[in-house]
Design a protein around this motif. Structure first.
Motif, PDB file in Angstrom:
ATOM      1  N   LYS A   1       7.265  23.826  12.356  1.00  0.00           N
ATOM      2  CA  LYS A   1       5.761  24.492  13.956  1.00  0.00           C
ATOM      3  C   LYS A   1       4.203  24.788  12.736  1.00  0.00           C
ATOM      4  O   LYS A   1       3.909  25.176  13.164  1.00  0.00           O
ATOM      5  N   GLY A   2       4.612  25.278  11.158  1.00  0.00           N
ATOM      6  CA  GLY A   2       3.638  25.435  10.756  1.00  0.00           C
ATOM      7  C   GLY A   2       3.579  26.818  10.853  1.00  0.00           C
ATOM      8  O   GLY A   2       2.375  27.644  10.552  1.00  0.00           O
ATOM      9  N   VAL A   3       4.339  27.574  11.166  1.00  0.00           N
ATOM     10  CA  VAL A   3       4.100  29.117  10.648  1.00  0.00           C
ATOM     11  C   VAL A   3       4.020  30.011   9.667  1.00  0.00           C
ATOM     12  O   VAL A   3       3.533  30.952   9.637  1.00  0.00           O
ATOM     13  N   ILE A   4       5.220  29.552   9.142  1.00  0.00           N
ATOM     14  CA  ILE A   4       5.540  30.004   7.464  1.00  0.00           C
ATOM     15  C   ILE A   4       5.470  28.775   6.531  1.00  0.00           C
ATOM     16  O   ILE A   4       5.588  27.767   6.755  1.00  0.00           O
ATOM     17  N   ALA A   5       5.572  29.329   5.197  1.00  0.00           N
ATOM     18  CA  ALA A   5       5.127  28.491   4.389  1.00  0.00           C
ATOM     19  C   ALA A   5       6.801  28.972   3.334  1.00  0.00           C
ATOM     20  O   ALA A   5       7.127  30.091   2.998  1.00  0.00           O
ATOM     21  N   ILE A   6       6.938  27.640   2.505  1.00  0.00           N
ATOM     22  CA  ILE A   6       8.614  27.693   2.445  1.00  0.00           C
ATOM     23  C   ILE A   6       8.224  27.518   0.170  1.00  0.00           C
ATOM     24  O   ILE A   6       7.056  26.320  -0.033  1.00  0.00           O
ATOM     25  N   GLU A   7       8.741  28.036  -0.531  1.00  0.00           N
ATOM     26  CA  GLU A   7       8.017  27.899  -1.648  1.00  0.00           C
ATOM     27  C   GLU A   7       9.663  27.826  -2.241  1.00  0.00           C
ATOM     28  O   GLU A   7      10.044  29.269  -2.370  1.00  0.00           O
TER      29      GLU A   7
END
Length: 157
Positions: free
Chosen positions: A140-146
């Protein structure tokens, strides 16, 4: 003691610290509910009123709460004997998040990466459901996963 109001701006919030605590005769509950207002500096308030910066005296807390009513992260108010601190987080309204996603979102930070082991103790979902929620929020473009595997970390975009 001659202290000044302090306004600190960060990427994810604004903190306002007003020295002096509550005016005499007003309780913390009355202050936070917006039921009672006592002007500290009537002349200054009158100038701002005449300049059109506000319409009515004593509506600030109520208006802050109304503005943030749909926000994911609410403002915080801390009243002590010698100061009042208000923290206004960056306003984020993500009505496209499910209730479960909102629970996870509130544990994340914009500035700090958090691992699954830092998130899991604070929610009642299992690891697999939490992982799915985090992946859905990334889509949904709300968080980033790294990162990958055990080194995977999450943050608000």
């Amino acid at each position: 003691m001659d202290s000044q109001i302090r306004v600190s701006m960060f990427d994810d919030k604004i903190e306002v610290v007003s020295p002096g605590g509550l005016p005499f005769g007003i309780t913390e509950n009355e202050y936070l509910s917006g039921k009672l207002s006592v002007l500290r500096n009537r002349n200054l308030a009158n100038v701002f009123y005449r300049l059109g910066f506000f319409e009515i005296f004593g509506t600030g807390i109520t208006r802050i709460k109304q503005v943030y009513s749909e926000a994911l992260i609410k403002p915080s108010f801390e009243v002590s004997e010698n100061a009042i601190q208000i923290v206004l987080p960056v306003y984020e309204e993500s009505t496209n998040l499910t209730l479960d996603e909102k629970v996870v979102y509130k544990l994340l930070s914009r500035n700090m990466l958090k691992s699954m082991s830092e998130i899991a103790p604070y929610i009642s979902f299992g690891k697999s459901k939490t992982t799915k929620l985090l992946k859905d929020m990334e889509q949904k473009g709300v968080i980033a996963i790294e990162g990958k595997g055990k080194g995977t970390k999450y943050r608000i975009k």
